[in-house]
Design a protein around this motif. Structure first.
Motif, PDB file in Angstrom:
ATOM      1  N   ALA A 151       0.876  -1.176   0.000  1.00  0.00           N
ATOM      2  CA  ALA A 151       0.000   0.000   0.000  1.00  0.00           C
ATOM      3  C   ALA A 151       0.907   1.218   0.000  1.00  0.00           C
ATOM      4  O   ALA A 151       1.810   1.328   0.830  1.00  0.00           O
ATOM      5  N   VAL A 152       0.675   2.103  -0.967  1.00  0.00           N
ATOM      6  CA  VAL A 152       1.525   3.282  -1.118  1.00  0.00           C
ATOM      7  C   VAL A 152       0.658   4.536  -1.105  1.00  0.00           C
ATOM      8  O   VAL A 152      -0.394   4.569  -1.745  1.00  0.00           O
ATOM      9  N   ALA A 153       1.098   5.552  -0.360  1.00  0.00           N
ATOM     10  CA  ALA A 153       0.451   6.870  -0.434  1.00  0.00           C
ATOM     11  C   ALA A 153       1.146   7.638  -1.554  1.00  0.00           C
ATOM     12  O   ALA A 153       2.368   7.608  -1.662  1.00  0.00           O
ATOM     13  N   THR A 154       0.371   8.293  -2.401  1.00  0.00           N
ATOM     14  CA  THR A 154       0.968   8.923  -3.583  1.00  0.00           C
ATOM     15  C   THR A 154       1.431  10.356  -3.343  1.00  0.00           C
ATOM     16  O   THR A 154       2.230  10.886  -4.103  1.00  0.00           O
ATOM     17  N   GLY A 155       0.883  10.984  -2.307  1.00  0.00           N
ATOM     18  CA  GLY A 155       1.193  12.395  -2.099  1.00  0.00           C
ATOM     19  C   GLY A 155       0.382  13.300  -3.003  1.00  0.00           C
ATOM     20  O   GLY A 155       0.620  14.514  -3.065  1.00  0.00           O
ATOM     21  N   GLU A 156      -0.581  12.694  -3.697  1.00  0.00           N
ATOM     22  CA  GLU A 156      -1.392  13.467  -4.645  1.00  0.00           C
ATOM     23  C   GLU A 156      -2.849  13.419  -4.189  1.00  0.00           C
ATOM     24  O   GLU A 156      -3.380  12.342  -3.946  1.00  0.00           O
ATOM     25  N   PRO A 157      -3.481  14.568  -4.034  1.00  0.00           N
ATOM     26  CA  PRO A 157      -4.878  14.527  -3.615  1.00  0.00           C
ATOM     27  C   PRO A 157      -5.779  13.991  -4.720  1.00  0.00           C
ATOM     28  O   PRO A 157      -5.507  14.193  -5.909  1.00  0.00           O
ATOM     29  N   VAL A 158      -6.812  13.278  -4.308  1.00  0.00           N
ATOM     30  CA  VAL A 158      -7.786  12.731  -5.245  1.00  0.00           C
ATOM     31  C   VAL A 158      -9.129  13.347  -4.881  1.00  0.00           C
ATOM     32  O   VAL A 158      -9.477  13.410  -3.700  1.00  0.00           O
ATOM     33  N   PHE A 159      -9.850  13.802  -5.866  1.00  0.00           N
ATOM     34  CA  PHE A 159     -11.113  14.463  -5.578  1.00  0.00           C
ATOM     35  C   PHE A 159     -12.271  13.485  -5.639  1.00  0.00           C
ATOM     36  O   PHE A 159     -12.507  12.853  -6.660  1.00  0.00           O
ATOM     37  N   ARG A 160     -12.978  13.305  -4.529  1.00  0.00           N
ATOM     38  CA  ARG A 160     -14.217  12.539  -4.528  1.00  0.00           C
ATOM     39  C   ARG A 160     -15.332  13.504  -4.107  1.00  0.00           C
ATOM     40  O   ARG A 160     -15.580  14.456  -4.793  1.00  0.00           O
ATOM     41  N   ASP A 161     -15.956  13.280  -2.949  1.00  0.00           N
ATOM     42  CA  ASP A 161     -16.898  14.290  -2.476  1.00  0.00           C
ATOM     43  C   ASP A 161     -16.122  15.496  -1.954  1.00  0.00           C
ATOM     44  O   ASP A 161     -16.615  16.597  -1.891  1.00  0.00           O
ATOM     45  N   TRP A 162     -14.917  15.212  -1.557  1.00  0.00           N
ATOM     46  CA  TRP A 162     -13.981  16.241  -1.128  1.00  0.00           C
ATOM     47  C   TRP A 162     -12.594  15.743  -1.495  1.00  0.00           C
ATOM     48  O   TRP A 162     -12.459  14.667  -2.074  1.00  0.00           O
ATOM     49  N   LEU A 163     -11.566  16.522  -1.158  1.00  0.00           N
ATOM     50  CA  LEU A 163     -10.205  16.071  -1.478  1.00  0.00           C
ATOM     51  C   LEU A 163      -9.754  15.024  -0.472  1.00  0.00           C
ATOM     52  O   LEU A 163      -9.940  15.186   0.729  1.00  0.00           O
ATOM     53  N   GLU A 164      -9.173  13.969  -0.992  1.00  0.00           N
ATOM     54  CA  GLU A 164      -8.646  12.931  -0.115  1.00  0.00           C
ATOM     55  C   GLU A 164      -7.233  12.583  -0.561  1.00  0.00           C
ATOM     56  O   GLU A 164      -6.896  12.752  -1.733  1.00  0.00           O
ATOM     57  N   PRO A 165      -6.405  12.104   0.365  1.00  0.00           N
ATOM     58  CA  PRO A 165      -5.070  11.655  -0.064  1.00  0.00           C
ATOM     59  C   PRO A 165      -5.202  10.459  -0.998  1.00  0.00           C
ATOM     60  O   PRO A 165      -6.074   9.616  -0.813  1.00  0.00           O
ATOM     61  N   GLY A 166      -4.338  10.404  -2.003  1.00  0.00           N
ATOM     62  CA  GLY A 166      -4.396   9.312  -2.972  1.00  0.00           C
ATOM     63  C   GLY A 166      -3.560   8.124  -2.539  1.00  0.00           C
ATOM     64  O   GLY A 166      -2.617   8.258  -1.746  1.00  0.00           O
TER      65      GLY A 166
END
Ligand code: AMP
Ligand code: MG
Length: 472
Positions: A151-166
């Motif tokens: 499992a890797v955190a990308t450091g890039e936000p992902v937009f769903r209902d709000w911004l979440e860590p990717g």
């Protein structure tokens, strides 16, 4: 490291060749060292930065040929002719030096592919953590499943209902061939591709069928049996898959796609957690029926290349008996009964009715019941308890054998929804301690873990998770 790319050597229209792209700051949150060893991946080394780079798709896996697989699928009963890996990338296959089997190494959440449709190809970190915990727990609970390597955190936000860590999950599977893969070619009336796919699937998963005269039908029968066994396991462990669409139904018989899945806390046969399952199509107690429905869709595809409808109907109807045999064997062991007879089936039903009527916690009640084998005073289970003890006492080995069976068949720890959510929330605040603790108890779910007993607790009233989400 024995990498190969047999699926990528199939005809071009089975997949799309893709490239994954660097993410801003890949960080390795979890690495499954024992699985890596099983796959013979030690050569990759222990450098966390390199592993994070490879398993986020930032750097290629040396020797791999990255593809996105094509497939179709019935989603909640509606046929979609083209789905495919919209946010997944198959990096390579690896032959395990331990068991000699072939495994897919796939990234999930690694960006756009030609199958992404309206999606962004990405995944928030929450579902990555969820799948990592749940799939590894299922494995330790003895249920056939895909596994999680990283499992890797990308450091890039992902937009769903709000911004979440990717995040990116690395999934390991016996293969990613699904009922939907067959439907993809069948709906295109591409008999040649179907034949190629069947041959490939037989060779990879059910090589014993290859010599059979009606080998397509035999292959179907093997898939039916594998699915029946799988769903029996799910039911026995209190698992609800949540989105049993044909594109999530692996022909290997492994649990595939941990979306809005959940474990039961209080028992109810009609329980649904998934926020998108409005009709309760994939409710806990409907899973065997729905697996059979999916297999009927597979039969329709296979009929195009060999055999008559009746031949497939016969095979499809074998599902129920196989399912019941496995289910009652598993449930029998959970109740300490080693040689389940027809009367035991009734006991299982009575037990479940009791749990449902009294809104009792599924997993914990079995452990509480086991206590009765050693204590003389009656518990809460009155009439059922008397009948059950009579059955136990009639068996060879009596109560002692039963106690052993029950301890080995009834986990103390399951990935409870509220605990998983808590671990995800903490991880979003950069605190991985809850993830680590939960992972630790789930790695040995039948053992006591002093100091971590709280993970065995059912949710308090205000902790109950009522709905789960795909979150993709
Ligand atoms: P699932 O519900 O996870 O089984 O996904 C169903 C289909 O939707 C598959 O074809 C996925 O590849 C696609 N999909 C899900 N999430 C995304 C996303 N974020 N971007 C692109 N495709 C997606
Ligand atoms: Mg899927």
């Amino acid at each position: 490291m024995k990498l190969s790319n047999s699926y990528a050597e199939l005809p071009e229209h089975f997949y799309a060749r893709i490239r994954t792209h660097p993410v801003p700051s890949p960080r390795l949150l979890a690495w499954n060292g024992s699985l890596a060893a099983h796959l013979g991946l030690e050569e990759l080394g222990g450098d966390k930065e390199r592993l994070a780079a490879i398993f986020s798709g930032s750097e290629p896996l040396p020797g791999g040929r990255t593809i996105a697989m094509a497939y179709a699928g019935h989603q909640f009963g509606n046929f979609v002719p083209r789905l495919g890996d919209g946010r997944a990338a198959l990096l390579a296959e690896v032959i395990s030096p331990r068991d000699g089997r072939r495994y897919d190494i796939q990234l999930k959440g690694s960006g756009l592919t030609p199958f992404s449709r309206n999606g962004d190809g990405k995944s928030p970190l929450g579902p990555v953590i969820r799948e990592y915990l749940l799939s590894e727990a299922m494995h330790r609970l003895g249920v056939p499943t895909t596994r999680s390597l990283a499992a890797v955190a990308t450091g890039e936000p992902v937009f769903r209902d709000w911004l979440e860590p990717g995040g990116v999950l690395t999934r390991v599977a016996s293969s990613h061939i699904r009922v939907g893969t067959f439907e993809y070619f069948a709906s295109r009336r591409d008999g040649e591709a179907l034949q190629t796919l069947v041959d490939y699937a037989i060779q990879r998963h059910y090589p014993d069928c290859a010599t059979d005269e009606n080998h397509v039908n035999t292959f179907f029968s093997a898939v039916v049996a594998a699915q029946a066994r799988l769903v029996a396991h799910w039911m026995a462990i209190g698992f609800i898959h949540g989105v049993m669409n044909t594109d999530n139904c692996a022909i290997s018989g492994e649990t595939l796609d941990y979306g809005p899945c959940a474990f039961l806390d209080t028992f109810h046969i009609d329980k649904v957690f998934s926020s998108i399952d409005h009709q309760g199509r994939y409710a806990y107690g409907r899973q065997a029926h729905m697996a059979q429905w999916n297999l009927a869709r597979l039969a329709e595809c296979l009929m195009m290349i060999e055999g008559e409808r009746e031949d497939y109907e016969v095979r499809l109807n074998e599902f129920q008996a196989t399912f019941e045999a496995h289910y009652f064997a598993l449930m029998g062991r959970k109740l300490g009964l080693s040689q389940p007879d027809p009367e035991d089936r009734e006991l299982v039903t009575a037990w479940l009715q009791l749990l449902q009527d009294r809104r009792l916690d599924y997993t914990r009640s079995f452990r509480q019941l086991a206590v009765r084998l050693e204590a003389d005073d009656a518990l809460l289970f009155d009439d059922f308890e008397t009948r059950w003890l009579q059955q136990i006492d009639r068996q060879p080995g009596g109560r002692e054998t039963a106690a052993g069976l029950m301890a080995a068949a009834n986990p103390l720890f399951i990935p409870r929804n509220h605990q998983v959510e808590r671990a995800i929330h903490a991880a979003y605040e950069d605190d991985l301690s809850l993830f680590d603790e939960l992972h630790q108890v789930l790695s040995a779910p039948f053992d006591a873990h002093p100091g971590l007993e709280n993970y065995a607790e059912p949710p308090a009233e205000n902790e109950q998770v009522l709905a789960t989400f795909c979150g993709t």
